[in-house]
Motif scaffolding. Structure first.
Motif, mmCIF file in Angstrom:
data_model
loop_
_atom_site.group_PDB
_atom_site.id
_atom_site.type_symbol
_atom_site.label_atom_id
_atom_site.label_comp_id
_atom_site.label_asym_id
_atom_site.label_seq_id
_atom_site.Cartn_x
_atom_site.Cartn_y
_atom_site.Cartn_z
ATOM 1 N N ARG A 77 0.658 -1.190 -0.034
ATOM 2 C CA ARG A 77 -0.063 -0.010 -0.208
ATOM 3 C C ARG A 77 0.823 1.289 0.103
ATOM 4 O O ARG A 77 0.467 2.384 -0.422
ATOM 5 C CB ARG A 77 -1.043 -0.024 1.233
ATOM 6 N N THR A 78 2.349 1.357 0.275
ATOM 7 C CA THR A 78 2.868 2.390 0.574
ATOM 8 C C THR A 78 4.027 2.617 -0.526
ATOM 9 O O THR A 78 4.362 3.607 -0.629
ATOM 10 C CB THR A 78 3.799 2.288 2.026
ATOM 11 N N SER A 79 4.412 1.507 -1.253
ATOM 12 C CA SER A 79 5.329 1.726 -2.173
ATOM 13 C C SER A 79 4.899 2.292 -3.592
ATOM 14 O O SER A 79 3.887 1.717 -3.883
ATOM 15 C CB SER A 79 6.200 0.302 -2.789
ATOM 16 N N PRO A 80 5.431 3.440 -3.830
ATOM 17 C CA PRO A 80 4.853 3.947 -5.142
ATOM 18 C C PRO A 80 4.747 3.150 -6.432
ATOM 19 O O PRO A 80 4.241 3.247 -7.555
ATOM 20 C CB PRO A 80 5.674 5.130 -5.347
ATOM 21 N N ASP A 81 5.872 2.257 -6.492
ATOM 22 C CA ASP A 81 5.903 1.283 -7.534
ATOM 23 C C ASP A 81 5.021 0.064 -7.503
ATOM 24 O O ASP A 81 4.858 -0.659 -8.396
ATOM 25 C CB ASP A 81 7.339 0.739 -7.424
ATOM 26 N N SER A 82 4.120 -0.004 -6.659
ATOM 27 C CA SER A 82 3.418 -1.151 -6.576
ATOM 28 C C SER A 82 1.968 -0.961 -7.223
ATOM 29 O O SER A 82 1.470 0.287 -7.332
ATOM 30 C CB SER A 82 2.819 -1.381 -4.977
ATOM 31 N N GLU A 83 1.311 -2.017 -7.657
ATOM 32 C CA GLU A 83 -0.057 -2.000 -8.307
ATOM 33 C C GLU A 83 -1.093 -1.267 -7.162
ATOM 34 O O GLU A 83 -1.805 -0.564 -7.861
ATOM 35 C CB GLU A 83 -0.291 -3.207 -8.929
ATOM 36 N N LEU A 84 -1.090 -1.830 -6.106
ATOM 37 C CA LEU A 84 -2.158 -1.336 -5.256
ATOM 38 C C LEU A 84 -1.967 0.030 -4.864
ATOM 39 O O LEU A 84 -2.952 0.888 -4.933
ATOM 40 C CB LEU A 84 -1.969 -2.132 -3.921
ATOM 41 N N TYR A 85 -0.606 0.645 -4.872
ATOM 42 C CA TYR A 85 -0.551 2.066 -4.642
ATOM 43 C C TYR A 85 -1.161 3.095 -5.997
ATOM 44 O O TYR A 85 -1.784 3.849 -5.688
ATOM 45 C CB TYR A 85 1.023 2.116 -4.639
ATOM 46 N N ARG A 86 -1.083 2.270 -7.009
ATOM 47 C CA ARG A 86 -1.333 3.186 -8.282
ATOM 48 C C ARG A 86 -2.934 3.148 -8.477
ATOM 49 O O ARG A 86 -3.581 3.912 -8.845
ATOM 50 C CB ARG A 86 -0.637 2.381 -9.751
ATOM 51 N N VAL A 87 -3.468 1.777 -7.984
ATOM 52 C CA VAL A 87 -4.970 1.888 -7.644
ATOM 53 C C VAL A 87 -5.615 2.766 -6.827
ATOM 54 O O VAL A 87 -6.485 3.711 -6.892
ATOM 55 C CB VAL A 87 -5.415 0.401 -7.100
ATOM 56 N N ASN A 88 -4.777 3.088 -5.737
ATOM 57 C CA ASN A 88 -5.263 3.831 -4.667
ATOM 58 C C ASN A 88 -5.012 5.276 -5.072
ATOM 59 O O ASN A 88 -5.587 6.264 -4.518
ATOM 60 C CB ASN A 88 -4.499 3.748 -3.152
ATOM 61 N N HIS A 89 -4.218 5.744 -6.030
ATOM 62 C CA HIS A 89 -3.931 6.907 -6.476
ATOM 63 C C HIS A 89 -4.457 7.073 -7.874
ATOM 64 O O HIS A 89 -3.784 8.077 -8.582
ATOM 65 C CB HIS A 89 -2.361 7.178 -6.177
ATOM 66 N N ARG A 90 -5.742 6.489 -8.305
ATOM 67 C CA ARG A 90 -6.044 6.511 -9.551
ATOM 68 C C ARG A 90 -6.625 7.878 -10.112
ATOM 69 O O ARG A 90 -6.927 8.765 -9.146
ATOM 70 C CB ARG A 90 -7.132 5.437 -9.526
ATOM 71 N N GLU A 91 -6.853 8.158 -10.991
ATOM 72 C CA GLU A 91 -7.373 9.284 -11.824
ATOM 73 C C GLU A 91 -8.843 9.104 -12.113
ATOM 74 O O GLU A 91 -9.332 9.962 -12.717
ATOM 75 C CB GLU A 91 -6.506 10.082 -12.790
ATOM 76 N N THR A 92 -9.211 7.882 -12.478
ATOM 77 C CA THR A 92 -10.662 7.574 -12.734
ATOM 78 C C THR A 92 -11.191 6.546 -11.701
ATOM 79 O O THR A 92 -10.909 5.917 -10.852
ATOM 80 C CB THR A 92 -10.519 6.735 -14.132
ATOM 81 N N ASP A 93 -12.556 6.492 -12.025
ATOM 82 C CA ASP A 93 -13.426 5.695 -11.046
ATOM 83 C C ASP A 93 -13.269 4.139 -11.271
ATOM 84 O O ASP A 93 -13.411 3.288 -10.389
ATOM 85 C CB ASP A 93 -14.967 5.741 -11.054
ATOM 86 N N THR A 94 -12.765 3.831 -12.479
ATOM 87 C CA THR A 94 -12.515 2.369 -13.087
ATOM 88 C C THR A 94 -11.340 2.153 -13.476
ATOM 89 O O THR A 94 -10.538 2.933 -14.176
ATOM 90 C CB THR A 94 -13.712 2.047 -14.204
ATOM 91 N N VAL A 95 -10.447 0.938 -13.056
ATOM 92 C CA VAL A 95 -9.367 0.646 -13.234
ATOM 93 C C VAL A 95 -9.242 -0.894 -13.712
ATOM 94 O O VAL A 95 -10.009 -1.705 -12.944
ATOM 95 C CB VAL A 95 -8.358 1.100 -12.293
ATOM 96 N N GLU A 96 -8.284 -1.246 -14.515
ATOM 97 C CA GLU A 96 -8.124 -2.714 -14.936
ATOM 98 C C GLU A 96 -6.969 -3.184 -14.080
ATOM 99 O O GLU A 96 -5.895 -2.540 -13.858
ATOM 100 C CB GLU A 96 -7.861 -2.859 -16.449
ATOM 101 N N ILE A 97 -7.306 -4.140 -13.510
ATOM 102 C CA ILE A 97 -6.143 -4.822 -12.503
ATOM 103 C C ILE A 97 -5.666 -6.120 -12.977
ATOM 104 O O ILE A 97 -6.363 -6.822 -13.604
ATOM 105 C CB ILE A 97 -6.601 -4.809 -10.969
ATOM 106 N N SER A 98 -4.524 -6.550 -12.389
ATOM 107 C CA SER A 98 -3.979 -7.919 -12.627
ATOM 108 C C SER A 98 -4.664 -8.951 -12.103
ATOM 109 O O SER A 98 -5.594 -8.700 -10.934
ATOM 110 C CB SER A 98 -2.442 -7.928 -12.285
ATOM 111 N N ASP A 99 -4.605 -10.228 -12.348
ATOM 112 C CA ASP A 99 -5.105 -11.293 -11.787
ATOM 113 C C ASP A 99 -4.982 -11.448 -10.642
ATOM 114 O O ASP A 99 -5.976 -11.987 -9.545
ATOM 115 C CB ASP A 99 -4.905 -12.611 -12.649
ATOM 116 N N GLU A 100 -3.869 -11.286 -10.089
ATOM 117 C CA GLU A 100 -3.309 -11.406 -8.806
ATOM 118 C C GLU A 100 -4.159 -10.607 -7.831
ATOM 119 O O GLU A 100 -4.614 -11.039 -6.779
ATOM 120 C CB GLU A 100 -1.815 -11.277 -8.505
#
Length: 334
Positions: A80-103
């Motif tokens: 949640r805290t690393s700017p390089d992580s996928e979850l961080y990018r989800v939490n700092h999204r610019e749109t209401d809908t995002v595509e995420i990995s299977d994991e």
């Protein structure tokens, strides 16, 4: 009153489970014995250790190197805290809908399922509340009440929707935290990877999450000692024997501080933003699946023993142990 030394141990030694590894020293004594190697690391905000039995030192080290690479990959997804992580990018999204990995989709789906199962007690949108508490810097300070209540107003997993790999948020200020699930998922992934490499005996210790591949090299079960909450490191009250199973422990003593005789711990009530208070100090779950064990141990700790035992009737495959505060100390808790 717990001493400063005791509190430091509770913060720095976040290993709720202490694997008993007697008889599994590095290297093999006999010509036909396997080589047993252990690798330590720092992932998922805790110290981890993985022990494998392999045909040779070289093979074992290659397998352990692969485990650490997988840990880094998982952390790059769920931190949640690393700017390089996928979850961080989800939490700092610019749109209401995002595509995420299977994991990420797999673990979020599991979290949303347990949100319903737990009646909203396990809520993966707790991130704004978590950000206001600090249980690791050595200061004993409560968050600002106004800020805390604003953060609580943002906690609502029913506003998060997942359709396949498409994640949609009803609110732009919703943030996710998967700390209650990610280590269980990681333990399952590591076990599957080890089995795919032909490893038949291994111990995966991710702090409060222990998973096993088969039995110990000598054929006996792995022995996992359950840490007594708030006791010195290594003080156990039971030893659980497992072969191929997971042992997950969640406790209020892992990260906490004491203020005016009250213990404030990191297991937070999503309805109030304050540490949950129900008399439980620790819940340990033995199961085949570590992600399930992770979810159940945290959910039971949030619910309290009576409601937890009702919930557990739906999970007969899990064996659960409870530790209550009244059995440990007369220190007032919150």
């Amino acid at each position: 009153m717990y001493s400063q030394v005791r509190k430091a141990l509770g913060i720095l030694c976040c290993l709720a489970l202490l694997p008993a590894l007697s008889g599994c020293g590095e290297g093999a004594g006999g010509e036909n014995e396997e080589a047993v190697l252990t690798e330590d690391g720092l992932y998922f905000d805790t110290a981890i250790s993985i022990t494998v039995a392999a045909g040779s030192q070289e093979e074992g080290q290659a397998v352990l190197d692969g485990c650490m690479e997988l840990c880094q990959e998982i952390e790059n997804t769920f931190s949640r805290t690393s700017p390089d992580s996928e979850l961080y990018r989800v939490n700092h999204r610019e749109t209401d809908t995002v595509e995420i990995s299977d994991e990420l989709a797999e673990v979020i789906a599991f979290g949303l399922e347990f949100y319903e199962i737990s009646g909203g007690r396990l809520d993966i949108t707790i991130a704004p509340v978590l950000e206001l508490w600090d249980f690791t810097d050595g200061t004993a300070e409560l968050p600002d009440e106004t800020a805390l209540q604003e953060a609580v107003s943002r906690v609502d997993a029913s506003s998060v929707h997942l359709d396949g790999n498409t994640l949609t948020f009803d609110r732009e200020d919703t943030e996710l935290d998967l700390g209650a699930l990610a280590k269980g998922y990681a333990a399952d992934r590591l076990k599957a990877w080890l089995e795919g490499q032909g490893i038949g005996s291994a111990l995966i210790n991710l702090g409060g999450n222990v998973h096993t591949v088969g039995s110990r090299p000598d054929g006996s079960p792995w022995r996992v000692g359950i840490q007594v909450p708030f006791a010195d490191r290594g003080v156990t009250d039971r030893v659980i024997e497992v072969s191929g199973q997971s042992v997950v422990s969640s406790g209020i003593y892992e990260r906490y501080f004491e203020l005016d005789g009250i213990i404030y711990h990191h297991v937070l009530d999503p309805d109030t933003g304050y540490p949950v208070e129900n008399g439980l100090a620790q819940v340990t779950v033995v199961s085949d699946n570590s992600l399930l064990g992770d979810a159940l141990s945290t959910t039971c700790l949030l619910l309290g023993r009576e409601q937890a035992e009702e919930l557990l009737q739906s999970f007969p495959e899990a064996e659960v142990f409870f530790e209550e505060m009244q059995d440990l100390s007369d220190t007032e808790s919150l």
